[in-house]
Scaffold this motif. Structure first.
Motif, PDB file in Angstrom:
ATOM      1  N   GLU A  81      42.537  15.455  51.125  1.00 22.18           N
ATOM      2  CA  GLU A  81      41.745  16.527  50.518  1.00 22.18           C
ATOM      3  C   GLU A  81      40.596  15.932  49.698  1.00 22.18           C
ATOM      4  N   ARG A  85      36.506  16.332  50.319  1.00 15.24           N
ATOM      5  CA  ARG A  85      35.589  16.924  49.337  1.00 15.24           C
ATOM      6  C   ARG A  85      34.469  16.001  48.895  1.00 15.24           C
ATOM      7  N   SER A 165      39.260  28.514  52.068  1.00 11.68           N
ATOM      8  CA  SER A 165      39.379  28.228  50.638  1.00 11.68           C
ATOM      9  C   SER A 165      38.394  29.069  49.849  1.00 11.68           C
ATOM     10  N   PHE A 179      44.441  26.104  47.018  1.00 13.40           N
ATOM     11  CA  PHE A 179      44.974  24.996  47.813  1.00 13.40           C
ATOM     12  C   PHE A 179      46.403  25.297  48.267  1.00 13.40           C
ATOM     13  N   LYS A 183      45.259  26.835  51.745  1.00 14.80           N
ATOM     14  CA  LYS A 183      44.945  25.627  52.505  1.00 14.80           C
ATOM     15  C   LYS A 183      46.212  24.957  53.025  1.00 14.80           C
TER      16      LYS A 183
END
Lengths: 273, 372
Positions: A81, A85, A165, A179, A183
């Motif tokens: 993750e 990002r 998201s 999350f 997600k």
């Protein structure tokens, strides 16, 4: 041509499975011989189940595999993750490559470098090699399992993209809630397969474990079997290996049946559309 | 109506490229506002700034008089219907719609009644337990709208929500969206590149190009009184010719002096003259204010689309009467069909149909479609 392809097939399957079948056969051998089959018996299975060392090692192996799978899954998913990002593309590809190094490295290099590291750290802390063992092995296993988890989770996250998201945030989720509520459920297949991969990697690792176990008496199955080969492999190890093969076979059948069912469900969904 | 959202000098760049250039704009409570523009004009970025998914580099954003530039998306009383719906595939229709309510710890009974009411409003009763992946595009759309409306936001943002639907369904959904908006009476901010959609649904349209708002107004204002050549060309079809404003209500273009109803320009000021194709009447050559030779005639169902060469400038005329190609015709224009615009940086870029063909039209549509 048809005959040729058939012979080829038989040859391949023969090379793949005859050794395993031989192993299974000899695990039922009545005598302690690796060459002559002198009659059917469960003698080695009974011996296996009466050996406390083997059970200790099996227990250690499982604890180690479960723990390192869980820890590397948590860290690996968080890492994936995080990599997703990253804003800078350069940084992103750099970090992804770096995480792949432990996977590409020969085990022996990883093992030795870990050993050196642990020896140095233990030296600084003034601890002896005896206190190596479970903890060092756990750290080592988590380390070499991590890339597999990342490798299996990151493509899922990339595929999922940002839209779900964002929708979650839009509907009032905090970023953490977004999350876990949105997600994670959608990347779960990747997380699970990463965890399974980590579990099996840890389960059958010998080389790295051998280097980082130090002088402690902590034993895992691969280590135990290896130490036995130094003397003489007894057929109870055949029995143990047979049990492992059978377990893996059953697991494979179950997972194939399940995924087959899932594909079937999807087809049904497609028809409804 | 009070100002609900106010944007003050909003600017945004991506990788050094200016996407929004000092946008000033306000949205009134209960209004249906459309941000209209070609792809890449910054309309979606502007919507994302209002929704809280992007932060403006400069400028302030006010919601109900309070500055919210730094308030994260989940704390804004604004919900969004995303371009690709962004429904949660791991939840069924009911749970998708109930999602925002569950976050607020509302009692199970309340959730149930609210979700059922909402399903009724978007005409999806009975779909509770369906998996969202088995729904058609139009149904997914309705779920997305229901999910966005269930927590009673003050503003609903819609990012090209009908882009993925076919023409027939799109028309139905346009009417439905409009009636939902009127029923619940909240503000809708709608982003689209489809001018027809914008004209038929909006109370107010903001036409955008190159990161700037070109014109804000009601659909009729925008259509009848476009501010510059870009707006005139983007909204509907327009013939835009160079003209000279001789005095108030008198303009000269194409070698003829016309009466018109606009004024307030300088004496002999160069201007852009807009004439809509449907406002041009075909008459006999000797009776026409201008004469020209027909270069092409296309049957469009409701009317014929006639391209006429008048002194080297190709005019488009829409007429229900057939004229034969190669014929010489006269045209007549009513004074109030002539709209005068000040010269702008878009002057001369639009409004001539010499390179016009159906094929080009389709090509540019395909380009636009690819971006989504």
């Amino acid at each position: 041509m048809k005959h040729l392809s058939r012979i080829y097939l038989i040859l391949i399957f023969g090379i793949l499975y005859i050794p395993i079948l031989t192993l299974i056969l000899f695990s039922f051998n009545a005598e302690n011989s690796t060459a002559v089959f002198s009659g059917f018996s469960f003698r080695w299975y009974i011996e296996l189940f009466n050996s406390p060392d083997t059970f200790e090692a099996l227990r250690n192996t499982l604890i180690l595999a479960v723990l390192s799978a869980l820890i590397s899954t948590v860290i690996g998913t968080a890492a994936a993750e995080g990599i997703y990002r990253m804003r800078s593309k350069l940084m992103k590809s750099a970090i992804s490559s770096v995480t792949n190094i432990p996977m590409m490295n020969p085990d022996i290099v990883t093992g030795m470098s870990m050993m050196l590291f642990f020896v140095a750290v233990f030296g600084i802390l003034g601890l002896s090699g005896d206190s190596m063992g479970f903890v060092t092995m756990l750290i080592a296993h988590v380390t070499f399992c991590l890339p597999y988890v990342i490798l299996s989770v990151l493509p899922r996250i990339n595929e999922l993209g940002n839209s779900l998201s964002e929708a979650a945030l839009d509907l009032g989720c905090t970023p953490i809630q977004a999350f876990f509520k949105v997600k994670l459920p959608n990347i779960m297949p990747g997380v699970i397969s990463g965890m399974v991969m980590a579990f099996t990697m840890s389960l059958d690792d010998f080389v790295i474990s051998y280097f980082v176990v130090g002088s402690s008496s902590f034993q895992t199955l691969p280590l135990l079997i290896y130490s036995m080969t130094k003397k003489k492999v007894t057929p109870d190890m055949y029995a143990l290996s047979t049990l492992v093969v059978v377990t893996i076979f059953i697991l494979l059948v179950i997972s194939n049946l399940k995924s087959g069912k899932r594909v079937g469900d999807k087809r049904k969904g497609g028809v409804k559309k | 109506m009070a100002k609900l959202i106010e944007l003050n000098g909003i600017s945004k760049s991506f990788d050094g490229e200016k996407v929004l250039d000092s946008i000033n704009f306000y949205i009134r409570d209960g209004e249906f506002v459309t941000l209209l523009g070609p792809s890449g004009c910054g309309k979606t970025t502007l919507l994302r700034i209002i929704g809280g998914f992007e932060t403006a580099d400069e400028g302030n954003l006010y919601f109900d008089g309070v500055e919210i530039s730094d308030v994260p998306a989940h704390k804004r009383n604004i919900n969004t219907v995303f371009q690709k719906y962004a429904l949660f595939p791991h939840l069924n229709v009911y749970e998708n719609i109930a999602f925002p309510l569950r976050l607020k710890k509302i009692s199970e009974e309340d959730i149930q009644t609210r979700v059922r009411d909402m399903l009724g409003m978007v005409k999806l009763s009975g779909f509770e337990n369906k998996s969202v992946s088995t729904l058609s595009g139009g149904q997914q759309q309705r779920v997305a709208i229901a999910r966005a409306l269930i927590s009673h936001p003050k503003v609903l943002l819609l990012d090209e929500p009908l882009g993925a639907l076919d023409l027939k369904l799109r028309k139905d959904m346009q009417n439905e969206l409009k009636s939902i908006q009127q029923k619940i009476g909240i503000t809708f901010v709608y982003v689209t590149h489809d001018q027809e959609e914008a004209l038929s649904m909006s109370d107010t349209i903001a036409v955008m190009a190159e990161g700037e708002i070109q014109q804000i107004g009601t659909p009729t204002d925008i259509y009848n009184e476009p501010k510059n050549a870009f707006v005139a060309d983007f909204i509907g079809e327009s013939n835009i010719v160079d003209g000279i404003m001789l005095e108030d209500n008198r303009v000269k273009f194409s070698g003829h002096i016309f009466d018109c109803v606009d004024g307030g320009f300088g004496e002999n000021e160069a201007v852009d003259v807009v004439v809509r194709p449907e406002d041009v009447d075909v008459v006999a050559p000797e009776a026409g204010m201008l004469t020209g030779k027909v270069t092409s005639v296309t049957f469009k169902g409701v009317h014929y689309e006639i391209i006429v060469d008048i002194r080297g400038f190709k005019w488009m005329i829409q007429s229900t009467d057939y004229v034969s190609p190669e014929a010489t015709i006269g045209i007549y224009i009513e004074p109030d069909a002539i709209h005068i615009m000040k010269k702008s940086k878009y002057s001369g870029m639009f409004g001539d149909y010499s390179s016009f063909s159906d094929e080009m039209d389709r090509l540019s549509d395909a380009d636009a479609a690819e971006e989504f």
